[in-house]
Design a protein around this motif. Sequence first.
Motif, PDB file in Angstrom:
ATOM      1  N   VAL A   6       0.854  -1.191   0.000  1.00 22.54           N
ATOM      2  CA  VAL A   6       0.000   0.000   0.000  1.00 22.54           C
ATOM      3  C   VAL A   6       0.885   1.235   0.000  1.00 22.54           C
ATOM      4  CG1 VAL A   6      -1.967  -1.123   1.140  1.00 22.54           C
ATOM      5  CG2 VAL A   6      -0.217   0.075   2.526  1.00 22.54           C
ATOM      6  N   ALA A  57      -3.602   0.413  -2.748  1.00 21.05           N
ATOM      7  CA  ALA A  57      -4.457   1.437  -2.155  1.00 21.05           C
ATOM      8  C   ALA A  57      -3.556   2.524  -1.600  1.00 21.05           C
ATOM      9  CB  ALA A  57      -5.324   0.849  -1.038  1.00 21.05           C
ATOM     10  N   LEU A  58      -4.164   3.677  -1.328  1.00 25.32           N
ATOM     11  CA  LEU A  58      -3.385   4.809  -0.848  1.00 25.32           C
ATOM     12  C   LEU A  58      -4.057   5.420   0.381  1.00 25.32           C
ATOM     13  CD1 LEU A  58      -0.962   6.736  -1.612  1.00 25.32           C
ATOM     14  CD2 LEU A  58      -2.692   8.192  -2.695  1.00 25.32           C
ATOM     15  N   GLY A  59      -3.241   5.748   1.386  1.00 28.76           N
ATOM     16  CA  GLY A  59      -3.736   6.491   2.557  1.00 28.76           C
ATOM     17  C   GLY A  59      -2.994   7.804   2.654  1.00 28.76           C
ATOM     18  N   SER A  96      -5.688   9.941  -5.965  1.00 28.56           N
ATOM     19  CA  SER A  96      -6.376   8.663  -6.213  1.00 28.56           C
ATOM     20  C   SER A  96      -6.648   8.475  -7.703  1.00 28.56           C
ATOM     21  CB  SER A  96      -7.670   8.559  -5.397  1.00 28.56           C
ATOM     22  OG  SER A  96      -8.614   9.491  -5.831  1.00 28.56           O
ATOM     23  N   ALA A 103      -8.512   5.192  -2.224  1.00 31.47           N
ATOM     24  CA  ALA A 103      -7.698   6.036  -1.352  1.00 31.47           C
ATOM     25  C   ALA A 103      -8.549   6.622  -0.242  1.00 31.47           C
ATOM     26  CB  ALA A 103      -7.046   7.159  -2.163  1.00 31.47           C
ATOM     27  N   ALA A 286      -4.834   3.109   4.281  1.00 31.19           N
ATOM     28  CA  ALA A 286      -4.814   2.478   2.954  1.00 31.19           C
ATOM     29  C   ALA A 286      -5.277   1.027   3.050  1.00 31.19           C
ATOM     30  CB  ALA A 286      -3.406   2.556   2.357  1.00 31.19           C
TER      31      ALA A 286
END
Length: 292
Positions: A6, A57-59, A96, A103, A286
């Motif tokens: 991630v 995924a993104l945080g 995102s 995200a 994420a």
Amino acid sequence: MTGTLVGAVEAGGTKFRCAVVSSDLTIVDSCSLPTTDPDITLATVVEFFGRSEPVAALGIASFGPVDLDPDSPGYGSIRDTPKPGWSGAPILSRLSEALSVPAGIQTDVEAAAVAEQALGPEPRPRRLAYVTVGTGIGAAVVVDGTPWRGRHHSELGHIPVRRVAGDDYPGRCPFHGDCLEGMACGPAIAERWGIDPADAGGRDDIWQLEASYLAQLVRVLTYSFAPDRVVFGGGVGARPGLAEMIRAATRTELGGYADYGTGDDAFVTAPALGNDSGLLGAALLARSRLED
Ligand code: ZN
């Protein structure tokens, strides 16, 4: 799931940190870049993730104020800010869309609070407050992994404080003058005492005064949320020895009333995750997007 990576972004007012994080929360690749204007900064973030192994995924752990209302047209964007160029900057949607992954976004202090609660030492507290003291002051409260949030994320750095006797420093908050941030942020220390806080090692007078202002925030946190632990991070807040001084000042501040838990040595502490609380909180966010 061991192969799932991630992305984590800690978006700060002076620098952005980006990381690729494995499923066991090891940072496998990272970069740090200065915060300039939004287009250049966000493009550089996208470039970093384009070069690294793909993330699922993104945080994002962002400086504030940031719009966190999913029903708002400005969701995931920076709100009105004195920071040139950043009012309305669409951090969440820009990143995102560019990376084409799910995200999520929280404030930097919310993400740090989540990480300190989830990954800090046992026994893990159910309710934890994280306070950052640096260029500004921010705080967040997390309960069972979820940041407590009202209509807007909290702005606990701007609570009023009782002036310490003999302190005639006017304060430097552009909105309130002598609010907590105005009296106790890093630049306030530098301006009041004429010394960079990083060079103020042996100056107990400086740190006692600082602790007496920050203890007023711990009082507000204690009486509002009754957290099990209050973690102080940031360039000024994580200074070795300061947590102990804040803890002692808090006992005086509470005057023996409803001070459950404050006698515990771990009630006020430095971050267990060092400088990585915000970044690891972004990685946890994420991961939660993958589970949605
Ligand atoms: Zn203020």
